[in-house]
Design a protein around this motif. Structure first.
Motif, PDB file in Angstrom:
ATOM      1  N   THR A   1       0.790  -1.228   0.000  1.00 36.30           N
ATOM      2  CA  THR A   1       0.000   0.000   0.000  1.00 36.30           C
ATOM      3  C   THR A   1       0.824   1.282   0.000  1.00 36.30           C
ATOM      4  O   THR A   1       0.449   2.234  -0.706  1.00 36.30           O
ATOM      5  CB  THR A   1      -0.968   0.003   1.196  1.00 36.30           C
ATOM      6  OG1 THR A   1      -1.663  -1.227   1.205  1.00 36.30           O
ATOM      7  CG2 THR A   1      -1.947   1.134   1.092  1.00 36.30           C
TER       8      THR A   1
ATOM      9  N   ASP B   1     -13.287  -3.571  -3.280  1.00 38.78           N
ATOM     10  CA  ASP B   1     -11.956  -3.601  -2.668  1.00 38.78           C
ATOM     11  C   ASP B   1     -11.564  -2.156  -2.408  1.00 38.78           C
ATOM     12  O   ASP B   1     -11.604  -1.317  -3.291  1.00 38.78           O
ATOM     13  CB  ASP B   1     -10.979  -4.262  -3.639  1.00 38.78           C
ATOM     14  CG  ASP B   1      -9.566  -4.342  -3.102  1.00 38.78           C
ATOM     15  OD1 ASP B   1      -9.211  -3.575  -2.169  1.00 38.78           O
ATOM     16  OD2 ASP B   1      -8.806  -5.171  -3.588  1.00 38.78           O
TER      17      ASP B   1
ATOM     18  N   LYS C   1      -8.814  -0.684  -2.003  1.00 39.45           N
ATOM     19  CA  LYS C   1      -7.723  -0.130  -2.808  1.00 39.45           C
ATOM     20  C   LYS C   1      -8.149   0.095  -4.246  1.00 39.45           C
ATOM     21  O   LYS C   1      -7.698   1.034  -4.898  1.00 39.45           O
ATOM     22  CB  LYS C   1      -6.509  -1.044  -2.741  1.00 39.45           C
ATOM     23  CG  LYS C   1      -5.782  -0.934  -1.421  1.00 39.45           C
ATOM     24  CD  LYS C   1      -4.562  -1.813  -1.362  1.00 39.45           C
ATOM     25  CE  LYS C   1      -3.435  -1.256  -2.196  1.00 39.45           C
ATOM     26  NZ  LYS C   1      -2.182  -1.967  -1.950  1.00 39.45           N
TER      27      LYS C   1
ATOM     28  N   ILE D   1      -5.957  -1.984   6.420  1.00 39.64           N
ATOM     29  CA  ILE D   1      -5.623  -3.338   5.986  1.00 39.64           C
ATOM     30  C   ILE D   1      -4.651  -3.980   6.971  1.00 39.64           C
ATOM     31  O   ILE D   1      -4.794  -5.139   7.368  1.00 39.64           O
ATOM     32  CB  ILE D   1      -5.015  -3.314   4.570  1.00 39.64           C
ATOM     33  CG1 ILE D   1      -6.040  -2.795   3.572  1.00 39.64           C
ATOM     34  CG2 ILE D   1      -4.532  -4.693   4.162  1.00 39.64           C
ATOM     35  CD1 ILE D   1      -5.465  -2.539   2.207  1.00 39.64           C
TER      36      ILE D   1
ATOM     37  N   GLN E   1      -9.279  -6.542   2.740  1.00 36.13           N
ATOM     38  CA  GLN E   1      -9.406  -5.382   1.871  1.00 36.13           C
ATOM     39  C   GLN E   1     -10.820  -5.162   1.375  1.00 36.13           C
ATOM     40  O   GLN E   1     -11.093  -4.183   0.697  1.00 36.13           O
ATOM     41  CB  GLN E   1      -8.477  -5.524   0.656  1.00 36.13           C
ATOM     42  CG  GLN E   1      -7.022  -5.393   1.030  1.00 36.13           C
ATOM     43  CD  GLN E   1      -6.092  -5.418  -0.195  1.00 36.13           C
ATOM     44  OE1 GLN E   1      -5.042  -5.973  -0.147  1.00 36.13           O
ATOM     45  NE2 GLN E   1      -6.511  -4.801  -1.257  1.00 36.13           N
TER      46      GLN E   1
END
Lengths: 165, 101, 652
Positions: free
Chosen positions: C267, C323, C325, C373, C380
């Motif tokens: 990340t 998700d 991200k 996370i 996630q």
């Protein structure tokens, strides 16, 4: 005139003896023929105002080297079967052809007018002159030749030794 | 010299060729060696003839040295042939093919 | 534009590269603390050098001057000159500060995040290498050097996305990023060649000089005849070629597909590379080449149009993703679209302003998601989160600040920059683009609210046995700093008194004349638009609030009502599958069937083996027979040779 006669006579004998040499079966015959060639050449050398070289030819070449050859031939003592028959192979024919061509080429090359060759000093080719040349201008080859002879002596002795049991 | 130089050189050439062909044709190692000696002699003759023609003693000196070398070479070469005979039992050039591929 | 020489600019990219070298070569043998210290301090020192230049040297220069540091004579071939030279003007200074400053914060964050990873030193090596390459890109004084940095960040992107390379999928994501980038780089290279061909110079100072002089006419001539498309001018083609490179690097249509997959990397990498720095390289490039883009209205319009469409398109995908991200990834693509829209309508400082504020809040959002996370042990999926604001207060409340910034609520940073872009689009005459951006802002507010609520508010939907813990200090400190920047960072761009625009004014002076010629609507229109923006953002937030907190069943019902639309958005409009079928598979099949089987095996190997075989049969085996070991035959060869010599002597 006399020179021509001597040349043609001894030259011819030399050639015939050479032919004998390459064709005889018995190696002793070959050696003797070669000796004849050398003698003839020695005579020719004399005619060419090279007495010292002629003497050397007889003493060293015919007298020592050929004798050495004969020693070895006798030492080996090969019988007839061991000597073997001569076989004509394609290689030999090809070699003969190349040889003939070679001769033709040489003949063509040697042609030319080189002049009479002037009269020479009577002492030309004598021991004194050769000696002088050897020990002045050609000192280095002379010395190297002596080293070479030494090496040859040692080499011959070592190579021909029987195995130490 | 009443006999012109080319004649002597021609004689030398003939002797040389005979020696060369003999080298190719014979099987006996010693005879091959003798052919080499013949070739050397032919060359010696040429040297002397030219030396006479030019009036230079250098040719004769060179012949002297050639003879020296020939003698040394004969000694060593024959020693080798002796040893080869002892090891191989034959001196036929056809049968001594150690350096064959 | 003129330049003043200076001596120490090269330190700015060099220090992170040095850190990368040290960590790379002896990192595995050093303690983790030392590795982290070297990495963070190298980039912090870069930041300090930049800061000292900004505070002490830049103010001494005149409006249109540039600091030039020629470190090394690199390429000098005939008329082509490109040195390793760095130049600093206000634009580069802003970029450098963002890269090194935000980069430093992310380095510090990574110490905590990657603390238990076995590839610790490798990670920091790559991260420093990336920082060095990005700084080369930003500071490069000529196109080839910029391209070195461009490629360098692409490489580091590959290395860092595929950081956990043992997982095939993650490694493939790295490959995808690099390959798609490469397609764009092709455009950049062609643009570079064209620039050299037409202007004869590839360094920026030289190019500006040429354009101000005789080069301008060369550039405005027509180039190819495209039939019904008309004849574009040279500068249009050049700008479009460069923009192709930008679409690859900055993930716009059609080359954006690598960015969502790039979330496979750690990340902090996503935060640094795919939010704050690398993806902004395209925007920087367009701004740097503003003197070219301002000459071509067509190219600039294409840039703005692609940017606007991308902004809307990505937003429509983001609203259905689950998700966390991926949501942020599509959000990044969307915000980059806004930046391009800004520079496309020739509002270069507005685009860069949004770049800066976006760096703050997007990095913040990514780092917060990383903390989530990390705190949840790897989860996630936002459907499995909820109510985290109580369990992770620092993370949660900094996220809230980032959320408000991205939605465009004043006085947070995002409002000023986004609004500036929309206003510039409207005032330069591109009303349709304004509308697209406006709709995009609505969707942005909506999906970010959705994400925020599902993650941090509402009831907890955590899986069994998952205990959330808040971020440790090393991770929390950067979050707080970025939150502060997201809060106040926008104030430098207060409309009509924008310090930012004033600061960057000198860089874009060549395009200002062109921009000034466009008639603009007056103040009342601007005020109205501003209020409209705030309203639409608030509306989006309200809809999100309503849908996910008050009536949580509503989204589900909506999705069921329009299943095809929902599925299309969820599956990213099947673009990856389309690309795979139309581009990837044909190339793979051609490579396998034709290029490999036929060309390589038959032809190339055939030639190589054939030549070798020829040598073998003729030369080796043929010649072998000559060595019979029989002395007599050797004598024949001698004689033959002698004969040939004699014949040779006989020839005249």
């Amino acid at each position: 005139m006399a020179e021509s006669v001597i040349f043609y006579l001894f030259g011819g004998v030399a050639v015939i003896a050479a032919l004998f040499m390459v064709t005889r079966h018995n190696p002793v015959s070959c050696a003797m023929s070669l000796v004849v060639v050398m003698f003839c050449l020695a005579v020719l050398f004399l005619g060419l105002h090279a007495p010292f070289v002629a003497m050397m030819q007889v003493i060293v070449y015919a007298g020592a080297v050929m004798v050495l050859f004969l020693y070895v031939i006798m030492l080996l003592n090969l019988s007839d079967e061991e000597l073997g028959r001569t076989i004509v192979t394609p290689l030999k024919l090809f070699g003969g052809l190349v040889g003939c061509l070679f001769l033709v080429a040489l003949v063509v090359l040697v042609q030319g007018d080189y002049g009479e060759g002037g009269a020479v000093n009577p002492s030309f080719g004598g021991v004194a002159q050769i000696g002088k040349e050897l020990f002045s201008s050609y000192m280095l080859p002379f010395e190297i030749a002596s080293v070479l002879l030494l090496a040859a002596i040692v080499g011959a002795v070592v190579i021909a030794q029987r195995e130490q049991k | 010299m009443t006999v012109p130089l080319p004649q002597y050189l021609l004689l030398g050439a003939i002797l040389f060729t005979i020696g060369a062909v003999g080298f190719i044709a014979r099987r006996n190692a010693i005879v091959i060696f003798m052919c080499v000696e013949l070739m050397l002699n032919a060359v010696n003759l040429s040297f002397i003839a030219v030396s006479r023609s030019l009036g230079e003693p250098a040719g004769q000196v060179f012949v002297f040295l050639v003879m020296t070398v020939a003698a040394a070479e004969a000694a060593v070469g024959l020693a080798i042939i002796l040893q080869v005979y002892r090891l191989r039992g034959t001196i036929n050039a056809d049968e001594i093919k150690l350096m064959k591929w | 534009m003129t330049s003043q020489p200076t001596n120490w600019l090269w330190l700015i990219p060099f220090l992170p590269l040095l850190g990368a070298a040290i960590n790379g070569l002896i990192g595995p043998k050093m303690s983790k603390g030392l590795v982290g210290l070297i990495a963070c301090s190298s980039i912090f020192m870069s930041f300090l050098v930049t800061l000292s230049y900004v505070l002490f040297r830049l103010p001494l220069m005149e409006e249109n001057q540039v600091l030039l540091n020629t470190a090394y004579t690199w390429l000098s071939i005939g008329n082509f000159h490109a040195d390793i030279a760095f130049h600093l003007d206000h634009l580069s200074a802003v970029m450098c500060m963002v890269v090194s400053g935000v980069g430093f914060l992310i380095h510090v964050y990574s110490i905590g995040y990657m603390g238990h990873d076995p590839g610790y030193s490798r990670y920091f090596t790559y991260l420093n290498l990336f920082a060095g390459a990005m700084l080369i890109l930003v500071l490069g004084a000529n196109l080839p050097l910029m391209f070195v940095g461009w490629e360098g960040v692409g490489l580091c992107s590959y290395l860092l996305i595929g950081f956990w390379f043992e997982d095939n999928e993650k490694a493939s994501a790295g490959k995808k990023a690099f390959i798609v980038n490469r397609i764009g780089d092709f455009g950049f290279i062609l643009g570079l060649f064209s620039v050299y061909y037409f202007l004869g110079k590839v360094d920026f100072l030289g190019m500006v000089h040429e354009v101000e002089g005789s080069g301008r006419d060369t550039l405005l001539k027509g180039w190819f005849d495209l039939g019904s498309f008309g004849i574009p001018s040279v500068v249009t083609v050049i700008c479009l070629l460069f923009f192709l490179g930008a679409t690859g690097k900055s993930a716009q249509l059609p080359l954006y597909v690598w960015l969502p997959d790039a979330m496979a990397g750690p990340t902090p990498v996503s935060a640094l590379i795919h939010a704050a720095t690398m993806v902004t390289a395209g925007v920087y490039m367009v701004a740097r080449l503003s003197f070219l883009f301002s000459l071509s209205e067509t190219a600039s319009f294409v840039v703005a149009l692609v940017g606007a469409l991308t902004a809307l398109y990505a937003a429509t995908i983001a609203i259905t993703q689950n998700d966390i991200k991926k949501i942020l990834a599509y959000s990044t693509i969307s915000q980059l679209g806004y930046m391009f829209m800004g520079v496309g309508v020739m509002a270069y400082s507005a685009g860069i302003f949004h770049l800066m504020t976006h760096a703050f809040f997007k990095a913040l959002l990514f780092l917060c998601s990383g903390a989530v996370i990390h705190g949840l042990g790897g989860e996630q999926d936002i459907r499995k989160m909820g109510g985290l604001i109580k369990k992770m207060p620092i993370t949660g409340w900094t996220w809230v600040i980032g959320w408000l910034a991205i939605c465009g609520i004043p006085p947070f940073a995002g409002f000023f920059s986004k609004d500036e872009i929309l206003w510039m689009a409207y005032s330069h005459g591109y009303r349709a683009l304004w509308l697209i951006g406006f709709l995009g802002a609505l969707l942005t507010a909506f999906y970010m609210t959705r994400c925020t609520i599902l993650t941090f508010f509402g009831e907890s939907r955590l899986a069994e046995g998952v205990h959330a813990h808040d971020a440790p200090r090393s991770m929390a400190a950067p979050l707080v700093i970025l939150a502060v920047l997201s809060l106040i960072g926008g104030l430098v761009g207060w409309p009509h008194h924008s310090l930012f625009e004033h600061y960057l004014g000198g860089v874009f002076e060549s395009s200002e004349a062109i921009v000034a010629a466009i008639p603009k609507p007056g103040m009342p229109a601007e005020g109205m638009l501003m209020i409209l923006s705030i309203c639409v953002a608030a509306f989006g937030i309200l809809v999100g609030y309503f849908s996910y907190l008050k009536r949580p069943d509503l989204p589900g019902k909506t999705a069921d009502a329009i299943p095809q639309v929902y599925r299309a958005s969820l599956n990213k409009y099947y673009v990856d599958e389309i690309y795979n079928a139309t581009v990837v598979q044909p190339i793979l099949k051609t490579s396998d069937r034709f290029l490999w089987r036929i060309f390589d095996v038959w032809i190339v190997d055939g030639i190589v083996n054939g030549v070798a075989g020829l040598f073998r049969s003729v030369f080796a085996e043929g010649l072998r027979r000559f060595q019979s070991g029989i002395v007599n035959s050797y004598a024949v060869y001698f004689l033959l040779g002698a004969l040939l010599v004699l014949i040779f002597m006989m020839l005249p």
